[in-house]
Design a protein around this motif. Sequence first.
Motif, PDB file in Angstrom:
ATOM      1  N   ASN A 606      30.759  48.167  41.846  1.00 45.06           N
ATOM      2  CA  ASN A 606      32.136  48.292  42.527  1.00 45.06           C
ATOM      3  C   ASN A 606      32.679  46.845  43.047  1.00 45.06           C
ATOM      4  N   SER A 607      31.916  46.213  43.476  1.00 50.50           N
ATOM      5  CA  SER A 607      32.017  44.720  44.066  1.00 50.50           C
ATOM      6  C   SER A 607      32.610  43.621  42.920  1.00 50.50           C
ATOM      7  N   LEU A 608      31.923  43.954  41.611  1.00 49.38           N
ATOM      8  CA  LEU A 608      32.016  43.241  40.396  1.00 49.38           C
ATOM      9  C   LEU A 608      33.436  43.496  39.902  1.00 49.38           C
ATOM     10  N   ILE A 609      33.824  44.902  40.126  1.00 47.39           N
ATOM     11  CA  ILE A 609      34.940  45.345  39.472  1.00 47.39           C
ATOM     12  C   ILE A 609      36.412  44.735  40.226  1.00 47.39           C
ATOM     13  N   THR A 610      35.983  44.651  41.722  1.00 47.46           N
ATOM     14  CA  THR A 610      37.129  44.360  42.638  1.00 47.46           C
ATOM     15  C   THR A 610      37.355  43.117  42.504  1.00 47.46           C
ATOM     16  N   LYS A 611      36.306  42.110  42.213  1.00 48.69           N
ATOM     17  CA  LYS A 611      36.267  40.520  41.978  1.00 48.69           C
ATOM     18  C   LYS A 611      37.321  40.321  40.789  1.00 48.69           C
ATOM     19  N   ALA A 612      36.710  41.080  39.621  1.00 49.54           N
ATOM     20  CA  ALA A 612      37.501  41.160  38.429  1.00 49.54           C
ATOM     21  C   ALA A 612      39.033  41.168  38.527  1.00 49.54           C
ATOM     22  N   LEU A 613      39.473  42.528  39.248  1.00 45.80           N
ATOM     23  CA  LEU A 613      40.834  42.780  39.344  1.00 45.80           C
ATOM     24  C   LEU A 613      41.393  41.574  40.280  1.00 45.80           C
ATOM     25  N   GLN A 614      40.796  41.143  41.088  1.00 47.69           N
ATOM     26  CA  GLN A 614      41.366  40.147  42.056  1.00 47.69           C
ATOM     27  C   GLN A 614      41.902  38.798  41.178  1.00 47.69           C
ATOM     28  N   PRO A 618      47.202  38.943  39.778  1.00 50.72           N
ATOM     29  CA  PRO A 618      48.607  38.025  39.757  1.00 50.72           C
ATOM     30  C   PRO A 618      49.144  38.306  38.239  1.00 50.72           C
ATOM     31  N   ILE A 619      48.291  38.458  37.277  1.00 49.97           N
ATOM     32  CA  ILE A 619      48.850  38.371  35.802  1.00 49.97           C
ATOM     33  C   ILE A 619      49.306  39.802  35.659  1.00 49.97           C
ATOM     34  N   LEU A 620      48.663  40.686  36.056  1.00 52.44           N
ATOM     35  CA  LEU A 620      48.905  41.920  36.098  1.00 52.44           C
ATOM     36  C   LEU A 620      50.399  42.345  36.637  1.00 52.44           C
ATOM     37  N   ALA A 621      50.509  41.583  37.746  1.00 51.88           N
ATOM     38  CA  ALA A 621      51.602  42.033  38.793  1.00 51.88           C
ATOM     39  C   ALA A 621      52.779  41.257  38.141  1.00 51.88           C
ATOM     40  N   SER A 626      50.793  48.283  37.664  1.00 51.00           N
ATOM     41  CA  SER A 626      50.074  48.842  38.825  1.00 51.00           C
ATOM     42  C   SER A 626      48.673  48.924  38.542  1.00 51.00           C
ATOM     43  N   ILE A 627      47.924  48.907  39.562  1.00 48.13           N
ATOM     44  CA  ILE A 627      46.427  49.302  39.389  1.00 48.13           C
ATOM     45  C   ILE A 627      46.011  50.547  40.549  1.00 48.13           C
ATOM     46  N   THR A 646      31.322  40.783  34.369  1.00 46.26           N
ATOM     47  CA  THR A 646      32.494  40.277  34.934  1.00 46.26           C
ATOM     48  C   THR A 646      33.305  39.664  33.754  1.00 46.26           C
ATOM     49  N   GLN A 647      32.693  39.157  32.715  1.00 47.57           N
ATOM     50  CA  GLN A 647      33.374  38.827  31.490  1.00 47.57           C
ATOM     51  C   GLN A 647      33.801  40.121  30.700  1.00 47.57           C
ATOM     52  N   VAL A 648      33.166  41.241  30.796  1.00 47.32           N
ATOM     53  CA  VAL A 648      33.335  42.551  30.052  1.00 47.32           C
ATOM     54  C   VAL A 648      34.585  42.904  30.568  1.00 47.32           C
ATOM     55  N   PHE A 649      34.635  43.039  32.063  1.00 47.63           N
ATOM     56  CA  PHE A 649      35.655  43.650  32.767  1.00 47.63           C
ATOM     57  C   PHE A 649      36.978  42.995  32.492  1.00 47.63           C
ATOM     58  N   LEU A 650      37.044  41.772  32.485  1.00 45.85           N
ATOM     59  CA  LEU A 650      38.164  40.709  32.352  1.00 45.85           C
ATOM     60  C   LEU A 650      38.653  40.991  31.057  1.00 45.85           C
ATOM     61  N   ASN A 651      37.652  41.292  30.004  1.00 40.73           N
ATOM     62  CA  ASN A 651      38.455  41.388  28.512  1.00 40.73           C
ATOM     63  C   ASN A 651      38.880  42.735  28.420  1.00 40.73           C
ATOM     64  N   LEU A 652      38.471  43.864  29.202  1.00 31.64           N
ATOM     65  CA  LEU A 652      38.925  45.119  29.101  1.00 31.64           C
ATOM     66  C   LEU A 652      40.162  45.119  29.845  1.00 31.64           C
ATOM     67  N   PHE A 653      40.326  44.334  30.965  1.00 30.57           N
ATOM     68  CA  PHE A 653      41.906  44.303  31.822  1.00 30.57           C
ATOM     69  C   PHE A 653      42.675  43.595  30.984  1.00 30.57           C
ATOM     70  N   ALA A 654      42.197  42.601  30.192  1.00 32.28           N
ATOM     71  CA  ALA A 654      43.398  41.867  29.604  1.00 32.28           C
ATOM     72  C   ALA A 654      43.698  42.565  28.237  1.00 32.28           C
ATOM     73  N   ASN A 655      42.943  43.386  27.595  1.00 34.53           N
ATOM     74  CA  ASN A 655      43.328  44.296  26.528  1.00 34.53           C
ATOM     75  C   ASN A 655      44.249  45.146  26.940  1.00 34.53           C
ATOM     76  N   ALA A 656      44.123  45.701  28.445  1.00 33.20           N
ATOM     77  CA  ALA A 656      44.907  46.772  28.925  1.00 33.20           C
ATOM     78  C   ALA A 656      46.382  46.408  29.138  1.00 33.20           C
ATOM     79  N   ARG A 657      46.303  45.128  29.786  1.00 35.72           N
ATOM     80  CA  ARG A 657      47.681  44.394  30.096  1.00 35.72           C
ATOM     81  C   ARG A 657      48.504  44.058  28.761  1.00 35.72           C
TER      82      ARG A 657
END
Length: 748
Positions: A606-614, A618-621, A626-627, A646-657
């Motif tokens: 949960n902490s890793l996901i929160t850091k990756a979202l942080q 800004p780019i998502l906004a 919205s998250i 964290t790299q995996v989460f960032l890759n998935l968030f980037a793909n979603a964006r």
Amino acid sequence: MRDDPSTQLHSVYSLFQTRRTRDPRLFPAVLAALRDIFPTAAPSLVLYAIRGHRSGHRLISPDGPSPCTETAAFTPRHSDFVSGEPLVRDGVLYLPVPSAGRPQGFLSLRISTPQPSVLSGLRFIAQLVATELHSQQLHEEESFRLLLVDLGHTLAASTDIDRLLADAANLLLQRGVGFCIVVRRLHDDTIFSPPAAYCTARSVHVEKRCLLLEPRLALTVATSGKPLMRKCKIEALHPGGRPSSQLAFPLTRARKTFGCITFFLSSAEHTSLHHLQQQLTFFCDKITAELERLTLGARLESLSLAYNQRQAENSTLFRISRALHTIPRMNELTHFILAAATSQGGGGFERSMVFLANAKSDKLQGMLGLTSETAELTLPPALGLRAWENPLLDLDVQTRQRRAPFCRAVMKQRLDLDGDTPVARAFRRNRIVLVSRPELESPEAIALAEDLALGPYACAPLAGASRVLGVLVVANPQSRTDIPTERLRFLEIFISLAGAALENAMLVRQLESACLNLQEAQDRLLQGERLALLGEMAATVAHELKTPLVAIGGFARRLSRSAATREQVDCASIIVREIERMESLLAGVLTFSKKQLLCFSSCDLNSLITKALQLDEPILAENSVSITRRLSPELPQIPADEHKLTQVFLNLFANARQAMPNGGNLTVISRKGLFKGKNGIAIEVEDSGGGIPQHLVPQIFNPFFSTKEEGTGLGLAISAQIIEHHRGEIEVFNRAQGAVFIIHLPLD
């Protein structure tokens, strides 16, 4: 006496001439006339019964017939009249009544020394009595023969046992055999049926009295197997008078008792009870013979019907078995099994449904339900037996059957394997459970019966070679008729065939799945070998290209800083940007091709996901995304490499964006789950970008595959590699709004 007795005897002679033959009042009238002639003689007529049965003698007095009480000190026997001469004893004259050389009885008068003319007249009267008795005997024999003929015709015309007994009783009553006849049937040599009474007297009291007297005697006769006679008194017929006789006979043949018949006879209806008993015994024997004939006929008909039913069931089971062997697919097989159970040419039940066991959830899940109407889609009655050779199991038929309201109600059912329902009991005990009255079952079972409108139903386990697969439920909700025990044989054979076919279908499906997995594994192995070779080549090429690219990039930056014109600056910037893109691509190739080194530590996902979202927020906004976070607070820590995840989460968030260029919603969920049958953690990343084309989903994790022009095609490949190194899996599929990536990680 003022007149000569011998002359007065002529008036007695005339009685035989003036009265009609077989007049029951003749003998009392003769004795009354003799009493008038000899007032103190007390004339009487005694008729012998069968030899050896002195209690059966009949006494006829001027007042009428009655049983002989034998109160006199002396009663002549047959042997006393061997000479054929009158006998005088104790002042009483005994005149034999001869017939065929043997006396039938005697005429007695208290006259010790009659005159010869009087004695001659009295002997003549005795002869006239003998003639009348002989005429009565001939008439009785003729009546007996005619009654036998009519009884034979009546019995032969009867085709039903109850009808036979009623016709026989009514015929005997019409011919004067008693005033009431009570008949009982005996079932299985143990159970008496309710009595049936037939009376000539239309008196409720007489019938009730006879029915009250009959049971005890009938039980005794049925137990002993021998006829029995008793005296009885029925006030409605003889108030204060002489009693009637009750004769009961067992209807027995070849040591088998079919019942008993009881005759109620008034004292005036017969001259000899023993002679009548012989006749009634003959009648009962004839009735018993016909009862045996009808019983054997009914038994033969029942056996023939059972044989025909068995043959029809065997033929139906053969058709079902042959059809089951031609349907290898699980879905098609399930539809056919229920159609066969519900079709009129098959099981003939009004509704059928199947519940399959789910070992993971310990539930019996409703899979499919058919009614007699929806079953006709698979086995149309118009096609007859041809429907069984080629049942209609195409996708359209299956869809129509599944969309039926009853099938939808069945598919909603989830029953506990250890619950108190007949379905669960049949599964646990591996035997058929019959339910005749669903309203008397447990509350859970009552709710099931109400939801599915079952009525009387049966639950039959579908068992394979080593385990129970599920339960077949058949019901008759419309007719509300119980499922008879005779259908258990058919149901047992049917479920054994269906269970074996289902197990074979499951094995076929498992074999197909194993073959498919093997093919995919082989393809992955070949792809892996090609990728490994490509990776080695790519790493070598990337290494060789990296050195000149560094030099080119350095000189391009110098040109950009020293350019004299704007055009030179723009050209140098383009060279620098493309060199940086090529360096990034070469870095990704080198990262993917070389062995990953992981540094495991206890991680809070949960902490890793929160850091990756942080980091990405800004780019998502900026892109109007919205998250939505739904992170389980009960998520345990697991051993993992924080930087790699964290790299995996960032890759998935980037793909979603990138999938939502016009904005949307990014949903991130963490929860506990099952992974390969064990406890694990699931991370879901869902976008609202419309999803991935279905034909591209299998290629989404391949290296260098990308749906974007500017992408390298290595982000998801590297992410999948990292998750695989964590002994987990990543899967992707589409939902209504967009694509969903789910990361599965083990707890250990």
